[in-house]
Write a protein that holds these residues in place. Structure first.
Motif, PDB file in Angstrom:
ATOM      1  N   GLN A  66       0.828  -1.219   0.000  1.00  0.00           N
ATOM      2  CA  GLN A  66       0.000   0.000   0.000  1.00  0.00           C
ATOM      3  C   GLN A  66       0.857   1.261   0.000  1.00  0.00           C
ATOM      4  OE1 GLN A  66      -2.762  -1.092  -0.958  1.00  0.00           O
ATOM      5  NE2 GLN A  66      -1.939  -3.084  -0.306  1.00  0.00           N
ATOM      6  N   ASP A  67       2.055   1.180   0.589  1.00  0.00           N
ATOM      7  CA  ASP A  67       2.986   2.304   0.487  1.00  0.00           C
ATOM      8  C   ASP A  67       3.389   2.520  -0.976  1.00  0.00           C
ATOM      9  OD1 ASP A  67       2.909   2.782   3.169  1.00  0.00           O
ATOM     10  OD2 ASP A  67       4.781   1.720   3.626  1.00  0.00           O
ATOM     11  N   TYR A  68       3.651   1.413  -1.676  1.00  0.00           N
ATOM     12  CA  TYR A  68       3.981   1.510  -3.099  1.00  0.00           C
ATOM     13  C   TYR A  68       2.781   2.027  -3.897  1.00  0.00           C
ATOM     14  CZ  TYR A  68       8.148  -1.295  -2.067  1.00  0.00           C
ATOM     15  OH  TYR A  68       9.337  -1.740  -1.566  1.00  0.00           O
ATOM     16  N   ARG A  69       1.581   1.595  -3.516  1.00  0.00           N
ATOM     17  CA  ARG A  69       0.380   2.053  -4.230  1.00  0.00           C
ATOM     18  C   ARG A  69       0.133   3.544  -3.975  1.00  0.00           C
ATOM     19  NH1 ARG A  69      -2.903  -2.218  -3.567  1.00  0.00           N
ATOM     20  NH2 ARG A  69      -2.740  -2.911  -5.725  1.00  0.00           N
ATOM     21  N   GLN A  70       0.432   4.000  -2.771  1.00  0.00           N
ATOM     22  CA  GLN A  70       0.319   5.435  -2.470  1.00  0.00           C
ATOM     23  C   GLN A  70       1.252   6.232  -3.371  1.00  0.00           C
ATOM     24  OE1 GLN A  70      -1.591   7.292  -0.742  1.00  0.00           O
ATOM     25  NE2 GLN A  70      -0.442   9.211  -0.706  1.00  0.00           N
ATOM     26  N   ALA A  71       2.478   5.746  -3.538  1.00  0.00           N
ATOM     27  CA  ALA A  71       3.430   6.417  -4.432  1.00  0.00           C
ATOM     28  C   ALA A  71       2.931   6.373  -5.871  1.00  0.00           C
ATOM     29  CB  ALA A  71       4.803   5.749  -4.318  1.00  0.00           C
ATOM     30  N   GLU A  72       2.304   5.263  -6.249  1.00  0.00           N
ATOM     31  CA  GLU A  72       1.741   5.140  -7.598  1.00  0.00           C
ATOM     32  C   GLU A  72       0.679   6.217  -7.842  1.00  0.00           C
ATOM     33  OE1 GLU A  72      -0.881   1.900 -10.209  1.00  0.00           O
ATOM     34  OE2 GLU A  72      -0.698   1.736  -8.032  1.00  0.00           O
ATOM     35  N   VAL A  73      -0.209   6.398  -6.876  1.00  0.00           N
ATOM     36  CA  VAL A  73      -1.287   7.395  -7.020  1.00  0.00           C
ATOM     37  C   VAL A  73      -0.692   8.797  -7.155  1.00  0.00           C
ATOM     38  CG1 VAL A  73      -3.207   8.509  -5.812  1.00  0.00           C
ATOM     39  CG2 VAL A  73      -3.018   6.017  -5.809  1.00  0.00           C
ATOM     40  N   GLU A  74       0.267   9.123  -6.315  1.00  0.00           N
ATOM     41  CA  GLU A  74       0.872  10.460  -6.358  1.00  0.00           C
ATOM     42  C   GLU A  74       1.574  10.713  -7.688  1.00  0.00           C
ATOM     43  OE1 GLU A  74       3.411  10.484  -2.974  1.00  0.00           O
ATOM     44  OE2 GLU A  74       1.773  10.698  -1.523  1.00  0.00           O
ATOM     45  N   ARG A  75       2.258   9.697  -8.210  1.00  0.00           N
ATOM     46  CA  ARG A  75       2.956   9.862  -9.486  1.00  0.00           C
ATOM     47  C   ARG A  75       1.976   9.951 -10.648  1.00  0.00           C
ATOM     48  NH1 ARG A  75       7.249   5.194  -7.758  1.00  0.00           N
ATOM     49  NH2 ARG A  75       8.590   6.516  -6.469  1.00  0.00           N
ATOM     50  N   LEU A  76       0.886   9.202 -10.591  1.00  0.00           N
ATOM     51  CA  LEU A  76      -0.134   9.290 -11.637  1.00  0.00           C
ATOM     52  C   LEU A  76      -0.712  10.703 -11.702  1.00  0.00           C
ATOM     53  CD1 LEU A  76      -2.079   5.916 -11.191  1.00  0.00           C
ATOM     54  CD2 LEU A  76      -0.746   6.601 -13.194  1.00  0.00           C
ATOM     55  N   GLU A  77      -0.991  11.261 -10.541  1.00  0.00           N
ATOM     56  CA  GLU A  77      -1.562  12.612 -10.511  1.00  0.00           C
ATOM     57  C   GLU A  77      -0.563  13.651 -11.023  1.00  0.00           C
ATOM     58  OE1 GLU A  77      -2.673  12.940  -6.429  1.00  0.00           O
ATOM     59  OE2 GLU A  77      -4.661  12.084  -6.755  1.00  0.00           O
ATOM     60  N   MET A  78       0.707  13.496 -10.658  1.00  0.00           N
ATOM     61  CA  MET A  78       1.712  14.493 -11.006  1.00  0.00           C
ATOM     62  C   MET A  78       2.164  14.374 -12.462  1.00  0.00           C
ATOM     63  SD  MET A  78       5.428  15.206  -9.210  1.00  0.00           S
ATOM     64  CE  MET A  78       6.026  13.554  -9.609  1.00  0.00           C
ATOM     65  N   LYS A  79       2.368  13.155 -12.956  1.00  0.00           N
ATOM     66  CA  LYS A  79       2.982  12.964 -14.267  1.00  0.00           C
ATOM     67  C   LYS A  79       1.990  12.632 -15.378  1.00  0.00           C
ATOM     68  CE  LYS A  79       7.615  11.624 -12.768  1.00  0.00           C
ATOM     69  NZ  LYS A  79       8.737  10.680 -12.986  1.00  0.00           N
ATOM     70  N   VAL A  80       0.756  12.302 -15.029  1.00  0.00           N
ATOM     71  CA  VAL A  80      -0.230  11.938 -16.052  1.00  0.00           C
ATOM     72  C   VAL A  80      -1.429  12.890 -16.035  1.00  0.00           C
ATOM     73  CG1 VAL A  80      -1.753  10.125 -16.924  1.00  0.00           C
ATOM     74  CG2 VAL A  80       0.478   9.520 -15.972  1.00  0.00           C
ATOM     75  N   VAL A  81      -2.082  13.014 -14.884  1.00  0.00           N
ATOM     76  CA  VAL A  81      -3.305  13.808 -14.819  1.00  0.00           C
ATOM     77  C   VAL A  81      -3.011  15.305 -14.982  1.00  0.00           C
ATOM     78  CG1 VAL A  81      -5.297  14.441 -13.404  1.00  0.00           C
ATOM     79  CG2 VAL A  81      -4.452  12.081 -13.384  1.00  0.00           C
ATOM     80  N   GLU A  82      -2.030  15.818 -14.255  1.00  0.00           N
ATOM     81  CA  GLU A  82      -1.736  17.254 -14.312  1.00  0.00           C
ATOM     82  C   GLU A  82      -1.322  17.732 -15.710  1.00  0.00           C
ATOM     83  OE1 GLU A  82      -2.188  19.769 -12.251  1.00  0.00           O
ATOM     84  OE2 GLU A  82      -3.201  18.383 -10.911  1.00  0.00           O
ATOM     85  N   ASP A 171       5.237   7.718 -19.282  1.00  0.00           N
ATOM     86  CA  ASP A 171       5.309   7.866 -17.823  1.00  0.00           C
ATOM     87  C   ASP A 171       4.274   6.972 -17.142  1.00  0.00           C
ATOM     88  OD1 ASP A 171       7.371   9.658 -17.940  1.00  0.00           O
ATOM     89  OD2 ASP A 171       6.107  11.439 -17.769  1.00  0.00           O
ATOM     90  N   PHE A 172       3.082   6.910 -17.720  1.00  0.00           N
ATOM     91  CA  PHE A 172       2.027   6.060 -17.157  1.00  0.00           C
ATOM     92  C   PHE A 172       2.478   4.605 -17.100  1.00  0.00           C
ATOM     93  CE2 PHE A 172      -1.526   3.181 -18.316  1.00  0.00           C
ATOM     94  CZ  PHE A 172      -2.209   3.214 -17.120  1.00  0.00           C
ATOM     95  N   VAL A 173       3.024   4.102 -18.210  1.00  0.00           N
ATOM     96  CA  VAL A 173       3.468   2.711 -18.256  1.00  0.00           C
ATOM     97  C   VAL A 173       4.622   2.478 -17.275  1.00  0.00           C
ATOM     98  CG1 VAL A 173       4.514   0.936 -19.711  1.00  0.00           C
ATOM     99  CG2 VAL A 173       2.678   2.352 -20.624  1.00  0.00           C
ATOM    100  N   THR A 174       5.539   3.445 -17.196  1.00  0.00           N
ATOM    101  CA  THR A 174       6.675   3.318 -16.272  1.00  0.00           C
ATOM    102  C   THR A 174       6.205   3.256 -14.819  1.00  0.00           C
ATOM    103  OG1 THR A 174       8.122   4.519 -17.791  1.00  0.00           O
ATOM    104  CG2 THR A 174       8.830   4.375 -15.488  1.00  0.00           C
ATOM    105  N   ILE A 175       5.264   4.121 -14.465  1.00  0.00           N
ATOM    106  CA  ILE A 175       4.712   4.134 -13.103  1.00  0.00           C
ATOM    107  C   ILE A 175       4.085   2.791 -12.772  1.00  0.00           C
ATOM    108  CG2 ILE A 175       2.890   5.124 -11.648  1.00  0.00           C
ATOM    109  CD1 ILE A 175       3.397   7.788 -13.214  1.00  0.00           C
ATOM    110  N   GLU A 176       3.319   2.247 -13.714  1.00  0.00           N
ATOM    111  CA  GLU A 176       2.656   0.963 -13.485  1.00  0.00           C
ATOM    112  C   GLU A 176       3.669  -0.177 -13.394  1.00  0.00           C
ATOM    113  OE1 GLU A 176      -0.951   0.487 -13.044  1.00  0.00           O
ATOM    114  OE2 GLU A 176      -0.323   2.505 -12.525  1.00  0.00           O
ATOM    115  N   MET A 177       4.682  -0.151 -14.239  1.00  0.00           N
ATOM    116  CA  MET A 177       5.693  -1.211 -14.201  1.00  0.00           C
ATOM    117  C   MET A 177       6.452  -1.198 -12.877  1.00  0.00           C
ATOM    118  SD  MET A 177       7.367  -1.671 -17.999  1.00  0.00           S
ATOM    119  CE  MET A 177       8.099  -0.031 -18.041  1.00  0.00           C
ATOM    120  N   VAL A 178       6.822  -0.005 -12.424  1.00  0.00           N
ATOM    121  CA  VAL A 178       7.554   0.106 -11.158  1.00  0.00           C
ATOM    122  C   VAL A 178       6.704  -0.428 -10.010  1.00  0.00           C
ATOM    123  CG1 VAL A 178       8.467   1.733  -9.458  1.00  0.00           C
ATOM    124  CG2 VAL A 178       9.024   2.006 -11.878  1.00  0.00           C
TER     125      VAL A 178
END
Length: 272
Positions: A66-82, A171-178
């Protein structure tokens, strides 16, 4: 040019809404998993030593995910949604350029039509015809200059759009792979922990308690593989503490965030 901007407005707006929804649902999955971690902790403290230790370790591994998933959410918002949301402003600026070009072009057409009418109506009025020809020339020069500026603007817009769409989804694919790579590593450890559980030791302890209750067994407690696991387990790992903190924050914070839908003048409301 108008089709290029219209397609970008339509699809980038949809991408923005869908990716924001993707991030939101990922956050909800994190919240449900945080709740599962808490329930596992509560349950572990009710069980026999071996299972208590096993469930404790399992909860810790799940909390790490869940710590990794929290980082995933933050990166999705910063690098994909924004980056997708920012296209709303850029699209409006490009549409304003097209609107300005159309205005100049329409003025040129209007002046040409006016000149043609004068030639038919007053072919001998040289002063009026000369003034009309001067207006046509000026309108044509403005239209030519505006056309060149618009072509440069659209060319730059298209080039940047192609680069951005490549980067955003890379970036989206990289975030998901990580995330999945790290999660697979932790889940593998969690599986191994569960697979190593020795239920026979817990059954011995359980049978000992039954016999103790009836007075037919030695009252000495059975020893556990992990001596410290015979005590109620508290949330002492960093991952578990952050998981429980996120759950408390989620219960307190029910505000809704706004994500822009470019195809609509209003904004689509999306809960985090």
């Amino acid at each position: 040019m108008e089709n290029t901007v219209a397609n970008a407005e339509k699809y980038f707006g949809q991408f923005c809404t869908l990716m924001a929804s993707y991030a939101r649902k990922t956050a909800k999955l994190r919240d449900k998993s945080d709740l599962l971690v808490k329930q596992l902790i509560d349950y572990a403290n009710t069980e026999n030593p071996e299972l208590r230790s096993t469930m404790k370790n399992f909860a810790e591994e799940l909390a790490k995910v869940q710590d990794y998933r929290q980082a995933e959410v933050e990166r999705l918002e910063m690098k994909v949604v924004e980056p997708l949301k920012r296209y709303g402003v850029q699209l409006k600026q490009t549409q304003a350029e097209i609107k300005r070009f159309n205005k100049v072009r329409n003025n040129e057409i209007k002046q040409l039509e006016k000149l043609e009418r004068l030639r038919q109506k007053s072919p001998s009025d040289r002063h009026t015809l000369s003034q009309a020809e001067s207006n046509v020339h000026k309108a044509s020069v403005d239209a030519s200059r505006t056309t060149q500026q618009l072509e440069e603007t659209i060319d730059e817009f298209q080039k940047q759009k192609l680069k951005d769409i490549q980067k955003i989804f890379s970036d989206f694919v990289t975030i998901e792979m990580v995330f999945h790579a790290k999660a697979l590593e932790v889940y593998s450890s969690a599986f191994q922990n569960l697979d190593n559980y020795d239920f026979e030791r817990d059954m011995e302890d359980f049978r000992a308690k039954i016999h103790i209750a009836s007075g037919n067994y030695d009252a000495r407690p059975m020893s556990a593989t992990h001596p410290s696991s015979t005590l109620p387990w508290s949330a002492n790992s960093q991952s578990v503490r952050s998981t429980l903190q996120r759950q408390e924050d989620s219960e307190e914070d029910s505000e809704e965030n706004i994500v822009q839908d470019f195809s609509n003048p209003e904004y689509a409301q999306i809960r985090r």
